[in-house]
Structures are given as C-alpha cells and as structure tokens.
Design a protein around this motif. Structure first.
Motif, short mmCIF file in Angstrom:
data_model
loop_
_atom_site.label_atom_id
_atom_site.label_comp_id
_atom_site.label_asym_id
_atom_site.label_seq_id
_atom_site.Cartn_x
_atom_site.Cartn_y
_atom_site.Cartn_z
N PHE A 105 2.40 23.62 19.37
CA PHE A 105 3.45 23.34 18.40
C PHE A 105 4.65 22.66 19.06
CE2 PHE A 105 2.78 25.77 14.24
CZ PHE A 105 1.41 25.81 14.38
N SER A 106 4.99 23.09 20.30
CA SER A 106 6.15 22.44 20.94
C SER A 106 5.78 21.03 21.41
CB SER A 106 6.72 23.30 22.07
OG SER A 106 5.71 23.78 22.89
N ALA A 128 11.07 25.12 19.03
CA ALA A 128 10.43 24.06 18.23
C ALA A 128 10.41 24.46 16.76
CB ALA A 128 9.00 23.81 18.74
N LEU A 129 10.13 25.73 16.48
CA LEU A 129 10.12 26.21 15.10
C LEU A 129 11.53 26.12 14.51
CD1 LEU A 129 7.94 29.45 15.47
CD2 LEU A 129 7.21 27.18 14.70
N PHE A 161 6.14 19.67 9.06
CA PHE A 161 5.80 19.75 10.49
C PHE A 161 5.16 18.44 10.95
CE2 PHE A 161 3.02 21.86 13.92
CZ PHE A 161 4.01 21.69 14.88
N ASN A 171 13.80 24.09 15.28
CA ASN A 171 14.16 22.69 15.05
C ASN A 171 13.52 22.10 13.81
OD1 ASN A 171 15.81 22.44 17.26
ND2 ASN A 171 14.26 21.52 18.57
N LEU A 172 12.27 22.45 13.54
CA LEU A 172 11.54 21.71 12.51
C LEU A 172 11.12 22.52 11.29
CD1 LEU A 172 8.89 19.22 13.97
CD2 LEU A 172 11.03 18.73 12.81
N PHE A 173 10.96 23.82 11.45
CA PHE A 173 10.39 24.60 10.35
C PHE A 173 11.47 25.13 9.40
CE2 PHE A 173 5.83 26.02 11.07
CZ PHE A 173 5.53 24.95 11.90
N GLU A 232 6.14 19.05 18.20
CA GLU A 232 7.56 18.94 17.86
C GLU A 232 8.30 17.97 18.79
OE1 GLU A 232 11.87 20.10 18.23
OE2 GLU A 232 10.34 20.65 19.68
N ARG A 263 18.56 12.10 18.01
CA ARG A 263 18.33 13.36 18.71
C ARG A 263 19.62 13.94 19.30
NH1 ARG A 263 13.24 15.01 18.75
NH2 ARG A 263 11.50 13.54 18.75
N ARG A 294 11.06 14.57 24.22
CA ARG A 294 12.18 14.39 23.28
C ARG A 294 13.04 13.19 23.68
NH1 ARG A 294 13.13 19.23 22.95
NH2 ARG A 294 12.37 19.73 20.90
#
Ligand code: COA
Length: 272
Positions: A115-116, A150-151, A180, A153-155, A119, A217, A96
């Motif tokens: 996924f992380s 991660a979910l 995603f 943050n993005l989903f 992300e 960020r 990140r």
C-alpha cells in the motif's frame, strides 16, 4: 540494468519495472529493497525513461513485505533495521520526490506494505480483478512502516480503519471508488490503458511535470504563505530550467493561433 528481483524494460520513453518474484507473489524481500533502491537511483538519470511504470510478474502486483525473509528471519538483527529503513525510504521519500512521474499498474494481489508503494506513486491503475488487503491485522500486527502514513495520506478515515481493523479484501473497482487508485480496467486491458496514459504524460515537458509533482506534494505540508512563496520561486526555477519555453513556445504559439492549450498539448498539432 540486471537485477535479481526486478525486470526493467524501456519502450516509448517509458521504463516498466516489473517485480519479478512471481513464485513468492512478488513479496518484497531484502534483495528487492536493495535492487529497487539501486534501480530508482539509475532511472532517475536514465534518458530512456520519462515515466516509470511499476507492475508485478504473474498473478500478483506485490504481496507486501516478505514475511519470512524480512519479518521472521531477520527480526532483531541490524539487517532488520537497515532493510526496514531502506524499505520506508524508497517507497516514501524516493518515490514521492522522484523527478519523473511514476505509475503503479496493479495487476493482481496487493497487500500490506504494497500500500505504501502504491501511495508513493503519483498515479495508480488497477485490474478490476485485483485483490487489495491490509492483511496485517490477520497476522496480529498493524499497518506498520510507512503504511499507516500512506493510509492517512490517501484513504478516507472510515475506509482506513474499516479495512485496517477487518483485514477484508477489496477489488480494483472498490479501490477506485475509495480514491486509492485513479481507475480500474479489466485485467486484459490494464496494460494498454495504463501505457496510453503513460505515453500521454511522457510527451509533456519534463520540467513542467516535475514542478507539477513538487508544487502539489510540498504544498500539502506547507502553510498557505509558504506554499505561495514556493510556487513563485518554482515559477522562476522552471523558467530558468526551460530557458523560458513555457512563455516563448507554450504561450507564444497560442498567441500566434497555432494551438489551444485548453484542448491539446503543445506540439501535438505540429506533429500531426
Ligand atoms: N512473504 C513471504 N512469502 C510470501 C508472501 C509474503 N508476503 N506472500 C506469498 N508468499 C509465498 C508463500 O509463502 C508461498 O511460498 P512457497 O511456495 O515457498 O510455500 C508462495 O509465495 C505462494 O504463496 P501461496 O500462498 O501458495 O499463493 P496464493 O496465490 O494461494 O496466495 C497470497 C497468495 C498473497 C494471498 C498469500 O500468499 C498470502 O496471504 N500472503 C501474505 C500476504 C500478506 O499478508 N502480506 C502483507 C505483508 S506486510
């Protein structure tokens, strides 16, 4: 840069990091976490790499955490804690806050802990045919480590809980619709399309790229007042780092009529 679980190649200012355990569908075993931690530290300072692209060897991008070597064999040992912390650190904080742009190029399977990883990257491009899944629920777990964050943050909330609770698979086109990944392409074109974008980004000013990442960020987690103060401080920072290039060359060349920043990147016309 020789690693047991990674292959690293340099071309056109782009470093391609390939997860290289195809026989195990590029599952992240303890050695891969050690290798990735070391590789990212090296790539941070490697002048051959302006942009980093991550992909997987064979049919898989990344099969998630290694269910055998990590969860099954080391659970309850100090090594489990050590590798667990390392795994969260490189995919979360290191990626990140990485000073160079990072791109996930998802060529196949992408499950659970992957996924992380995706992300943590700034951008992601997938094959239409790629297979994504929050498979944890299927083996009686939940999206642990950095995955739930991660979910978050993005989903979109409905997607996070739907896929988290069903463990259903989805493809690259659906991952794009969900936001995603940035885009998906037929597998045969994925590398060409991703590298075109990576090259375009690699040609930009590295200080401006780093500031773009950091301003975005860190702003996510700051109050409005703090974010504005940070942006002003960052502007002074980048002016110092570039020795004023964005004013003298970037804006200066526009004022001389040499290029139009709305339509092209600085230096593009001169190179033609
Ligand atoms: N951890 C450890 N080993 C894994 C793995 C993982 N996450 N994913 C795949 N492997 C191994 C398999 O055990 C198998 O090893 P073997 O040849 O020694 O038996 C090898 O990789 C090939 O896997 P296989 O299942 O035969 O391949 P496939 O192409 O038919 O299916 C997957 C691939 C990824 C769909 C399937 O292996 C799978 O469901 N893996 C688990 C994915 C998962 O839940 N990940 C989340 C972890 S957080």
């Amino acid at each position: 840069m020789n690693y047991e679980t990674l292959k690293i190649e340099f071309k056109d200012s782009i470093a391609t990091v390939t997860l290289n355990r195809p026989a195990k569908r590029n599952a992240m075993n303890p050695q891969m976490h050690r290798d990735m931690t070391h590789a990212l530290e090296e790539l941070r300072y490697d002048e051959r790499a302006a942009v980093i692209v991550f992909t997987g060897a064979g049919t898989s991008f990344c099969g998630g955490m290694d269910l055998k070597e990590f969860f099954f064999e080391s659970k309850g040992t100090p090594e489990y804690d050590r590798i667990g912390r390392m795994a969260v650190e490189w995919r979360g904080r290191t990626l990140r806050q990485f000073p160079k742009p990072t791109i996930a190029m998802i060529n196949g399977f992408c499950f659970g802990g992957a996924f992380s990883f995706v992300e943590g990257c700034d951008l992601a491009f997938a094959a239409d045919e790629a297979t994504f899944g929050l498979s944890e629920i299927n083996f009686k777990l939940f999206p642990g480590g950095g995955v739930s964050k991660a979910l978050a943050n993005l989903f979109r909330p409905r997607d996070a809980l739907f896929y988290g609770m069903t463990g259903r698979k989805f493809d690259g086109k659906t991952a794009t619709t969900m936001g995603f990944v940035n885009a998906s392409f037929p597998l045969a074109q994925l590398e060409m399309e991703t590298m075109t974008i990576a090259k375009e980004i690699a040609a930009k000013d590295p200080h401006a790229l780093r500031a773009t990442k950091e301003a975005y960020r860190f702003s996510l987690e700051m109050s409005w007042d703090a974010a504005i103060s940070y942006a002003f401080a960052k502007e002074n920072d980048i002016t110092l780092q570039q020795k004023g290039a964005w004013i003298d060359e970037g804006i200066g060349d526009f004022l001389k009529g040499e290029f139009k920043p709305g339509l092209e990147s600085h230096g593009a016309k001169k190179k033609k």
